[in-house]
Design an enzyme around this catalytic site. Structure first.
Site, PDB file in Angstrom:
ATOM      1  N   LYS A  65       0.832  -1.213   0.000  1.00  0.00           N
ATOM      2  CA  LYS A  65       0.000   0.000   0.000  1.00  0.00           C
ATOM      3  C   LYS A  65       0.865   1.260   0.000  1.00  0.00           C
ATOM      4  O   LYS A  65       0.564   2.240  -0.701  1.00  0.00           O
ATOM      5  CB  LYS A  65      -0.947  -0.025   1.211  1.00  0.00           C
ATOM      6  N   GLN A 124      -5.290  -1.873   9.406  1.00  0.00           N
ATOM      7  CA  GLN A 124      -4.953  -3.155   8.783  1.00  0.00           C
ATOM      8  C   GLN A 124      -5.443  -4.327   9.642  1.00  0.00           C
ATOM      9  O   GLN A 124      -5.209  -4.362  10.839  1.00  0.00           O
ATOM     10  CB  GLN A 124      -3.428  -3.244   8.586  1.00  0.00           C
ATOM     11  N   ASP A 164     -11.324   1.895   3.109  1.00  0.00           N
ATOM     12  CA  ASP A 164     -11.484   0.450   2.898  1.00  0.00           C
ATOM     13  C   ASP A 164     -12.937   0.110   2.587  1.00  0.00           C
ATOM     14  O   ASP A 164     -13.246  -0.987   2.136  1.00  0.00           O
ATOM     15  CB  ASP A 164     -11.045  -0.330   4.151  1.00  0.00           C
TER      16      ASP A 164
END
Length: 289
Positions: free
Chosen positions: A53, A97, A120
Site C-alpha cells: 500500500k 490493517q 477500505d
C-alpha cells in the site's frame, strides 16, 4: 484458450490515471491526498500488505502516515488514535490493517471510523450505500473485481453470477454490486450451502472467495465461464525460497482450459484491492475541495 485477467496490469493503469490527477491537483495549488495506515502487531502477511500500500502511495504521489503499534495496545487506546484521525483535517482517509489482536473488537474499531474517511469501505454506512443511487466509498476488493469486469468488457447483464463465500469483506457487498450495477442474476453460496457444485456449474461468472486452496475443480465449472479467484492462502512449498507459495481457491491449471476468462493467483484480484484503495482515497480527498 482462456484469457488471463491481468490485475497487475490493470492496477498499474489505474495508478497511472490517479498519478496524473494528483499532478493536476498540485498544479491547481491543491495538496496531494493524504492517507494514514494503522498496523497493530507484527503479523508478517499484514506488514507485506502494508508495504504494498505504501509503494502504491509513492507511485501515485499521495502523502502517507504509517502508525505502528505493539500487539499489546489496549482497545481503548487504539480507538483514541482512530478518533484522532477522524478529526485530523490533513488526513483524507485511513485504514486499520486487519487482522487485529484478539482482545480488540474489529467491529468496534471499524464502526468508529468516520464513513467519509473509511477508504477500505468497511463501515455499515458505506456498505449500505451500495444499494443507493449514490454509493459512497466502496469496499475495496469487490470494487476492484467490478473494475476488472468492466475493463475486460465482460458481459454481465442477465448472466448467472455465482459467488462462493458470503463474507462482509467480499461476497456480500459483491453480490449487491453484481445485482444492482451489473444486472446479473446472483446466487450467494456459503459454508452451509448443500451440493456446492450444482450451483457453481450453472455460473456464467464464478467468483470464489473463501480461503480454501483449490476448492473449485474443473468438474465444478461450466465450459466458457468467467472465473474470478479471490483466495490467497500460503501453502508450504519447499521448492520456493520463501518456503511457501500463494494458492488460490480455484485449481488453476485444470480450470483455466475450460474458462473464457480467469484471474491468476497472485496477480489477479490482489493488486486491484490496493488500486481500489487509491481510488477511494482520491475520492475522499476530492470531496473536501
Amino acid at each position: 484458450m482462456s484469457t488471463i485477467i491481468d490485475g497487475k496490469q490493470i492496477s498499474t493503469d489505474i495508478k497511472e490515471e490517479i498519478r496524473l490527477q494528483v499532478e493536476a491537483m498540485k498544479n491547481e495549488g491543491k495538496r496531494a491526498p493524504h492517507i494514514a495506515i494503522i498496523i497493530v502487531g507484527d503479523d508478517g502477511a499484514s506488514h507485506t500488505y502494508v508495504g504494498g500500500k505504501i509503494k502504491a502511495c509513492k507511485a501515485v504521489g499521495f502523502d502517507y502516515t504509517l502508525m505502528q503499534f505493539a500487539s499489546t495496545i489496549s482497545e481503548e487506546k487504539l480507538l483514541k488514535h482512530v478518533d484522532q484521525l477522524n478529526g485530523d483535517e490533513d488526513i483524507d482517509g485511513f485504514i486499520v490493517q486487519l487482522p487485529l489482536p484478539e482482545h480488540i473488537s474489529v467491529e468496534k474499531v471499524t464502526e468508529s471510523i468516520s464513513p467519509d474517511k473509511d477508504v477500505d469501505g468497511f463501515t455499515n454506512q458505506n456498505f449500505g450505500s451500495i444499494t443507493s443511487k449514490n454509493p459512497l466509498l466502496m469496499p475495496a476488493t469487490p470494487f476492484g473485481i467490478m473494475e476488472l469486469i468492466k475493463r475486460y468488457e465482460i458481459e454481465t447483464e442477465g448472466k448467472n453470477c455465482v459467488i462462493v463465500g458470503a463474507s462482509r469483506l467480499v461476497g456480500a457487498p459483491l453480490a449487491l454490486m453484481m445485482s444492482n450495477d451489473a444486472r446479473a442474476t446472483v446466487t450467494l453460496c456459503h459454508k452451509y450451502t448443500e451440493d456446492l457444485a450444482s450451483h457453481t456449474r450453472n455460473a456464467d461468472i464464478l467468483v470464489v472467495a473463501v480461503g480454501k486452496p483449490e476448492l473449485v475443480t474443473k468438474d465444478m465449472v461450466k465450459e466458457g465461464a468467467v472465473v474470478i479467484d479471490v483466495g490467497t492462502t500460503r501453502v508450504k512449498d519447499e521448492s520456493k525460497k520463501s518456503g511457501f507459495r500463494l494458492s488460490g481457491d480455484v485449481a488453476y491449471d485444470e480450470v483455466a482450459p475450460k474458462a473464457s476468462f480467469i484471474t491468476p493467483v497472485p496477480g489477479g484480484v490482489g493488486p486491484m484491492t490496493i488500486a481500489s484503495l487509491m481510488i477511494n482515497t482520491l475520492q475522499a480527498a476530492k470531496q473536501k475541495y
